[in-house]
Design a protein around this motif. Structure first.
Motif, mmCIF file in Angstrom:
data_model
loop_
_atom_site.group_PDB
_atom_site.id
_atom_site.type_symbol
_atom_site.label_atom_id
_atom_site.label_comp_id
_atom_site.label_asym_id
_atom_site.label_seq_id
_atom_site.Cartn_x
_atom_site.Cartn_y
_atom_site.Cartn_z
ATOM 1 N N ARG A 1 1.160 -0.893 -0.282
ATOM 2 C CA ARG A 1 -0.080 0.445 0.371
ATOM 3 C C ARG A 1 1.182 1.489 -0.244
ATOM 4 N N PRO A 2 1.701 1.589 -0.929
ATOM 5 C CA PRO A 2 1.947 3.157 -1.691
ATOM 6 C C PRO A 2 1.476 3.868 -1.434
ATOM 7 N N ALA A 3 2.013 5.833 -0.703
ATOM 8 C CA ALA A 3 1.144 5.969 -0.766
ATOM 9 C C ALA A 3 1.624 7.122 -1.642
ATOM 10 N N ALA A 4 1.567 8.215 -2.384
ATOM 11 C CA ALA A 4 1.457 9.004 -4.115
ATOM 12 C C ALA A 4 3.408 9.225 -3.446
ATOM 13 N N ILE B 1 9.337 7.601 -10.762
ATOM 14 C CA ILE B 1 8.790 8.297 -9.710
ATOM 15 C C ILE B 1 10.762 8.289 -8.675
ATOM 16 N N ALA B 2 10.121 9.934 -7.675
ATOM 17 C CA ALA B 2 10.935 10.117 -6.814
ATOM 18 C C ALA B 2 11.705 9.372 -5.774
ATOM 19 N N GLY B 3 12.243 8.418 -5.808
ATOM 20 C CA GLY B 3 13.508 7.505 -4.707
ATOM 21 C C GLY B 3 13.525 6.392 -5.338
#
Lengths: 498, 115
Positions: B14-17, B33-35
């Protein structure tokens, strides 16, 4: 106050840091990654938060508590993105012309040279430490035996599969083959499945007799190893079995494709891992994850002067001290035993490095766990250790050294024609192990192949000897060390060099 | 099939935005995506191989994923020999694949093509 420098922030290094702090030392932890946890607790970065990441890991709450405790502790300085590129023995006589040295510096365990900044960057900061004590917790990486096609894109090490699954959430394929040897194949397959990859099967090269030899004797020891034994049994009995076939005595002997892997050939192998004629079977696959165990990352230990055992691990005493006074070692570099052994060894190493003793009651639990899980390491080796028949997988045109693209045929021809028994000379004449990875991937395999071909190697050298442990750009070398008061806070001698 | 990123909606953790980033690979725009590491962005775009070897020009991609094998080296914003698996993607990174052809020695067999 004793200054303890810990290299590596995986389970062993983090446990060492906490123990050293509790014993009253000031601590500096260095890790090349931008986050703590090492390869075992390889996790998503802060930019990618999620509600249930802990379900991907074992003991993840323990890791979170441990890293929070150290992060919040002003007496523990953690330097991320810190690449140790060399260790010089002793207190440093002429660390380098640009680093300068303290006149009359006391002889410590070593001078540690560090590059601080983004990985492979061009303008990293050069730091020099001369701590009172060093704890090496540099871990291990996959050993992958060569086979035809292993250099095709889509063939990954087991460690890569784990890192891509846990640290990136990348689905590597829909028909993934997991192969090699060792208990690590099981969490690899599980991590792939939890990330949405389709796993066609897990192929363990060791056959039933070897597995029984490793895992069945002295079952009472497994009882004391408790959770770990149950974890492994659980993978085989439940977590994997329902969806992923697990077979033993079978190996991936070739990967096929032109620009990427499209299929693999699987064969039955005998007790020495020689493929059995007539058993080859080709199956479609879009990714292959292969691991045949682990190789300790020894370059810094060797650079520091630490003696190795005949099995090529760092030799330590009851207090995890190496043969070099003031240099301690913990985790996979002392033997491949998994996370519980690494945590126990790290705790003892940190405690003793900070001035304690292995007999102190406060580390009694760690000493006991160390004993239990050391027997686990022996079981893994007995059950899954690399068998001598593996070169039968190779064809003449099989790449052995990936970087220099040295084939098995060339390796044999050069060894035959030079009649040399010197590993150093053979490396120079074949170029095996001289490429960009400096033999990290092929070194052990090259040594074994040359041993077999020449009847024995004579010069006692080893591919693990890499005095420059990580690449440094010439511009960085020329720029010299720079002042960085915050960073030097805990390294008085280093501060004195500025 | 090609490698890809697990869609957030399918991910059991369940990743966040997430925050988008975009890089270019040999001029082609890739969304990430960042990261993510640069290797992660490239793999998520469906590409497995992104380097050609010096001797035989063979394709290579991610192999060890943990910075040991150096097979995934790329040029990032003009700096060569950066391990794509070790470097986080930064919005606007210009990534270039590397193929460093060897000088041809006068008379010698080299590499794997002759075996």
């Amino acid at each position: 106050m004793t200054e303890v420098l810990i290299i590596g922030a995986g389970p062993a290094g983090l446990a060492a840091a906490r123990a050293a702090r509790r014993r009253g030392a000031s601590v500096v932890v260095l890790d090349s990654s931008d986050q703590l946890g090492g390869q075992y607790w390889r996790h998503l970065p802060a930019e990618r938060p999620s509600a249930r990441e802990h379900t991907l890991h074992h003991h993840f709450r323990q890791f979170e508590a441990l890293s929070r405790e150290l992060d919040d502790d002003a007496g523990c300085r953690i330097l991320r993105n810190a690449q140790v590129w060399a260790i010089e023995q002793g207190g440093g006589s002429g660390a380098s012309a640009t680093a300068g040295t303290l006149p009359g510096a006391s002889a410590g365990p070593g001078t540690v040279h560090v590059l601080l900044g983004e990985p492979d960057g061009a303008n990293r900061e050069r730091l020099v430490f001369r701590p009172d004590r060093i704890v090496l917790a540099t871990g291990a990486h996959d050993r992958t035996l060569p086979f035809p096609g292993w250099d095709l894109p889509g063939v990954f090490t087991g460690g890569a599969a784990q890192a891509l699954a846990k640290g990136e959430r990348i689905v590597v394929g829909d028909r993934v083959v997991v192969a090699g040897a060792g208990p690590f194949l099981l969490p690899v397959a599980a991590a792939l499945a939890k990330t949405g990859s389709g796993v066609v099967g897990v192929f363990e090269a060791s056959g039933a007799p070897a597995l029984a030899r490793g895992w069945l004797p002295r079952p009472w020891q497994l009882v004391s190893a408790g959770g770990k034994a149950l974890e492994l049994a659980g993978y085989v009995a439940g977590q994997l079995r329902h969806r992923i076939p697990y077979s033993t005595g079978r190996a991936v002997v070739a990967a096929h494709g032109t620009d990427r892997v499209e299929a693999v050939t699987i064969a039955d192998v005998d007790a020495d891992w020689v493929p059995i004629p007539g058993t080859r079977r080709r199956i479609a696959a879009d990714a292959v994850c292969v691991s045949h165990g682990f190789t300790p990352r020894l370059e810094l230990a060797i650079a520091a002067g630490c003696a190795l055992s005949p099995e090529r691990f760092v030799t330590v005493d009851d207090g995890q001290q190496t043969t070099v006074a003031g240099v301690y070692a913990a985790g996979e570099i002392t033997g491949i035993g998994g996370v519980d052994l690494a945590l126990a060894e790290g705790e003892v190493a940190g405690h003793v490095a900070a001035g304690g003793a292995a007999s102190d009651p406060s580390v009694g639990g760690a000493v006991r766990r160390r004993r239990v899980f050391a027997s686990f390491a022996r079981r893994i080796e007995a059950a899954h250790g690399i068998r001598p028949g593996w070169p039968a997988m190779l064809e003449s045109d099989t790449i052995v050294c990936r970087c220099e693209e040295v084939t098995y045929g060339r390796l044999c021809r050069v060894a035959d024609s030079t009649a040399s028994r010197s590993l150093r000379a053979l490396k120079l004449s074949t170029r095996a192990g001289l490429g960009i990875c400096q033999g990290r991937i092929c070194g052990r395999s090259v040594e074994e192949l040359l041993q077999a071909r020449t009847g024995g190697l004579g010069d006692g050298s080893s591919t693990d000897r890499r005095p420059i442990a990580a690449p440094i750009r010439l511009g960085e070398l020329a720029a010299g060390t720079t002042a960085h008061p915050d960073t030097y806070d805990l390294a008085d001698e280093a501060k004195g060099t500025q | 099939m090609s490698p890809r990123m697990l869609p957030a909606g399918d991910d059991p953790i369940r990743p966040a935005a997430s925050t988008p980033v975009a890089i270019t690979l040999d001029g082609e725009r890739l969304e990430g995506i960042a990261g993510q590491s640069i290797a992660g962005v490239i793999l998520a775009s469906g590409q497995l191989g992104f380097r050609r070897t010096s001797a035989a020009g063979r394709p290579r991609g991610i192999f060890c994923g943990i910075g040991v094998c150096f097979d995934c080296m790329v040029e990032v914003d003009g700096a060569r020999d950066v391990r794509a698996c070790q470097r986080r993607a930064v919005d606007g990174n210009a990534v270039t694949t590397q193929h460093d052809a060897l000088p041809v020695p006068p008379s010698s067999e080299r590499g794997g093509s002759d075996d």
